[in-house]
Design an enzyme around this catalytic site. Structure first.
Site, short mmCIF file in Angstrom:
data_model
loop_
_atom_site.label_atom_id
_atom_site.label_comp_id
_atom_site.label_asym_id
_atom_site.label_seq_id
_atom_site.Cartn_x
_atom_site.Cartn_y
_atom_site.Cartn_z
N LEU A 106 0.86 -1.18 0.00
CA LEU A 106 0.00 0.00 0.00
C LEU A 106 0.90 1.23 0.00
O LEU A 106 1.91 1.28 0.71
CB LEU A 106 -0.89 0.04 1.24
N ASP A 107 0.54 2.24 -0.80
CA ASP A 107 1.29 3.49 -0.78
C ASP A 107 1.29 4.08 0.63
O ASP A 107 0.34 3.86 1.40
CB ASP A 107 0.66 4.51 -1.73
#
Length: 300
Positions: free
Chosen positions: A46-47
């Site tokens: 996930l960013d």
């Protein structure tokens, strides 16, 4: 003499509800420390700015990571219309802007092109490798790249609402390798107004759901205690999207030694599946006429 791994031989899954502002790698490190685990990894980055489910595999569960990485996932996100950014999200610098804003009907019509089998170009700031280097490392040096389009299956992409004219909230269910930032970028271009991700949340990934996840604050509070270990899901949780067969007593012995073993099941020849014995995962492999030919064997 070989040096042993530090920590305990902990195996299982810990579902984390990741907050914004931390990297997926740092969450893995926190979980590994909190459980004093020898080995840990995550199933799908996930960013840093994104929130939601980040499934952490520990010990033998790391052997099941590919099945979660390949699983269908659900994202909710908000698009900010009117501006393109270097990163295709709110973290980047604005590189172009437009005054026009789309109607709901225009958005609904444009979404049709983003459903089903599509081709998607990853963001410049992504982990895609270019000549052995990560794209985000090249992008940070200010160099633009021609990234190749990649196939993506989008099962569902729906408009949920419009907080105001500048924004739209959407939900996407997609297969492996989907970039929500690319969806926002390309939808904005298709609408002629540009766009980027304002916020992003992964609601679920395969069998793991954010609303059942543990927060980083809880992890710190319960670190190195039986309470945190009690939150672990079994290794088998990472295999729920695969068909299951039952190993016979003799078959389980052979499978644990890495050999084809007899199983009880009724699957098409060559089906990838997993075998259990007395409720525990023994191996993953291919079902071939009453035997499982293992590709991964579990030491649990």
């Amino acid at each position: 003499m070989a040096r042993g791994r530090k920590g305990k031989a902990v195996s299982g899954w810990l579902v984390v509800d990741k907050p914004a502002g931390v990297t997926s790698t740092s969450v893995v490190g926190k979980v590994r420390w909190a459980l004093d685990a020898q080995k840990a990894g995550h199933a799908g980055t996930l960013d840093p700015a994104a929130t939601g489910v980040l499934a952490i595999a520990l010990g033998e569960a790391t052997k099941t990571v590919p099945f979660i990485t390949d699983a269908v996932k659900c994202y909710r996100f908000r698009i900010r219309f009117g501006a393109a950014t270097t990163t295709d999200d709110a973290e980047g610098d604005v590189i172009d802007s437009r005054d026009g804003r789309p109607s709901d009907a225009q958005i609904e019509t444009a979404l049709e092109a983003f459903r089903g089998d599509i081709m998607q170009v990853p963001p410049q700031f992504s982990a895609v490798k270019v000549d052995g280097e990560r794209a985000y490392d090249i992008a940070r040096e200010g160099e633009a790249m021609e990234l190749a389009a990649r196939p993506l299956w989008v099962e569902r992409l729906e408009l949920l609402g419009r907080p105001d004219a500048d924004h739209a909230d959407l939900e996407m269910v997609c297969g492996k390798g989907g970039y929500v930032r690319s969806i926002a970028r390309d939808l904005g271009r298709a609408l002629g107004c540009l766009g980027h991700v304002a916020w992003l949340r992964r609601e679920w990934s395969g069998p793991f759901h954010a609303d059942a996840g543990i927060s980083l604050d809880e992890i710190e509070r319960m670190a190195r205690t039986p309470d945190l270990e009690a939150r672990l899901l079994p290794v088998e949780a990472g295999l729920q999207d695969l068909p299951q067969v039952q190993a016979t007593d003799q078959g389980a012995v052979r499978l644990r030694n890495g050999n084809p073993g007899q199983v009880i099941g009724n699957l098409p020849y060559g089906t990838e599946c997993w075998a259990s014995h007395q409720g525990r995962a023994v191996a993953v492999g291919r079902y071939m006429g009453g035997e499982l030919h293992p590709s991964r064997v579990f030491a649990i």
